[in-house]
Design an enzyme around this catalytic site. Structure first.
Site, PDB file in Angstrom:
ATOM      1  CG  ASP A   1      40.911  46.035  44.089  1.00  0.00           C
ATOM      2  OD1 ASP A   1      41.886  46.813  44.081  1.00  0.00           O
ATOM      3  OD2 ASP A   1      40.666  45.233  43.168  1.00  0.00           O
TER       4      ASP A   1
ATOM      5  CG  ASP B   1      39.872  42.627  35.441  1.00  0.00           C
ATOM      6  OD1 ASP B   1      40.770  42.646  34.574  1.00  0.00           O
ATOM      7  OD2 ASP B   1      39.948  43.252  36.517  1.00  0.00           O
TER       8      ASP B   1
ATOM      9  CB  ILE C   1      43.037  38.042  41.729  1.00  0.00           C
ATOM     10  CG1 ILE C   1      44.363  37.413  42.174  1.00  0.00           C
ATOM     11  CG2 ILE C   1      41.975  37.898  42.815  1.00  0.00           C
ATOM     12  CD1 ILE C   1      44.965  38.000  43.444  1.00  0.00           C
ATOM     13  CG  ASN C   2      39.371  41.655  39.769  1.00  0.00           C
ATOM     14  OD1 ASN C   2      38.955  41.295  40.879  1.00  0.00           O
ATOM     15  ND2 ASN C   2      39.763  42.881  39.528  1.00  0.00           N
TER      16      ASN C   2
ATOM     17  N   GLY D   1      43.315  42.746  41.312  1.00  0.00           N
ATOM     18  CA  GLY D   1      44.408  42.598  40.350  1.00  0.00           C
ATOM     19  C   GLY D   1      43.815  41.795  39.207  1.00  0.00           C
TER      20      GLY D   1
ATOM     21  CE  LYS E   1      40.672  43.887  28.379  1.00  0.00           C
ATOM     22  NZ  LYS E   1      40.343  45.220  27.885  1.00  0.00           N
TER      23      LYS E   1
END
Ligand SMILES: Nc1ncnc2c1ncn2[C@@H]1O[C@H](COP(=O)(O)OP(=O)(O)OP(=O)(O)O)[C@@H](O)[C@H]1O
Ligand SMILES: [Mg+2]
Length: 315
Positions: free
Chosen positions: A16, A258, A44-45, A41, A187
């Site tokens: 990012d 996230d 990962i976040n 992503g 979610k």
């Protein structure tokens, strides 16, 4: 008591890149300031966020080309434990421009590489193996080449081996397929939920009814529906809660979902009540808004905002 295992899977990770620009214009070069590179992503976040709160998650993701090596270095730079599986094509980069004159944020999301069957099967195998207990958080879109029932396959694997509880944050057909099998926690954001229900934006009562249906029909034990500025809803067999987030100055919405998910899973894994976990998650979503770029929430801001989240029962 030993902390529960949390493993995240990101099938379509990204580098990012974020930058500040004075003003967005067409046809001319736009000079960028304050450039930053973060590993990104969904999964990962979530792992990066958990790490900030003292948890020790494992992040699993594909690694392809020189950009894949850079992604791995960025993840390692945040001391997040990780396992990657090699893919032939280069990992993608996403770009966020924060316009200083207006505060507007422009988010460019690239499609990412196509994965072959052997490649996505390697990811599925790695995630299954690592998720013998605790929580398996699968988050983000699926790259091209990966079948729509990928997350459903993961759900099946975990069920067959009596493994981790599956937490899913995705959209479209992959979400539908996985819910048909059943997950522990899902979610969706409001737009993802409307899409799932195939209706125009539902109101709170319609959302509640639809979320309860998912629970009653065994599609998800917990539905955590996030509704942007309108807060969030959490529905399980025993509770139906609505949370109004504290008012904050929005500097960027990247990372809100996230951060929300990371704190929800962490608190549940730490055996906090659903209401308490939900409160912290909503504070996490709000805290993420205060940092521009690909900002995830910071623990001190979450601590400050948590008591300001208003939770009410919807039943
Ligand atoms: N504009 C906003 N104002 C206040 N709170 C917000 C705002 N946007 C997000 N939040 C907080 O962050 C949480 C998650 O945001 P959101 O519902 O947009 O999910 P998301 O996963 O980031 O969305 P999507 O995946 O569709 O991009 C919300 O429940 C809310 O608590
Ligand atoms: Mg989201």
């Amino acid at each position: 008591m030993k902390a529960e295992n949390i493993v995240t899977l990101t099938m379509n990770p990204a580098i990012d890149v974020s930058a500040a620009v004075k003003h967005m214009i067409t046809d001319h070069k736009i000079r960028c300031l304050k450039t930053k590179r973060d590993p990104g992503g969904g999964g990962i976040n979530v792992a990066r966020c958990l790490k900030r709160f003292g948890a020790d998650p494992l992040a699993i993701f594909p690694m392809g080309g020189a950009s894949g090596h850079m992604l791995e270095r960025l993840v390692a730079g945040e001391e997040v434990r990780h396992q990657s599986f090699v893919i032939a094509r280069d990992c993608r980069a996403n770009f966020t421009a924060n316009e200083m004159d207006t505060g507007a944020q422009y988010r460019f999301v690239l499609p990412g590489p196509t994965l072959g069957e052997e490649e996505w099967n390697a990811g599925l195998g790695l995630m299954t193996q690592a998720s013998s207990n605790g929580y398996a958080v699968a988050s983000g879109s699926l790259p091209r080449g990966v079948p729509h029932d990928f997350y459903a396959r993961l759900a099946r694997n975990l069920r067959v081996m009596g493994g981790a509880k599956l937490v899913l944050d995705t959209s479209g057909p992959p979400l539908k397929h996985a819910l048909d099998l059943g997950v522990y926690l899902v979610k969706p954001s409001l737009s993802e939920f409307s899409d799932l229900l195939d209706t125009a934006t539902p109101d709170h009562q319609a959302c509640l009814a639809a979320a309860r249906n998912l629970v009653v029909n065994g599609k998800a034990e917990i539905v955590a529906l996030t509704m942007g500025a309108d807060g969030a809803m959490l529905v399980s067999r025993d509770v139906a809660l609505y949370a109004k987030p504290p008012p904050v100055t929005v500097r960027g919405t990247v990372g809100a979902g996230d951060s929300f998910l990371a704190l929800l899973v962490m608190s549940i894994a730490n055996r906090k009540s659903l209401a308490e976990s939900f409160r912290m998650a909503v504070a996490g979503g709000s805290a993420a808004l205060l940092s521009p770029g690909t900002g995830l929430c910071m623990p001190d801001i979450v601590a400050e905002l948590t008591p300001q989240v208003q939770i009410t029962s919807m039943i």
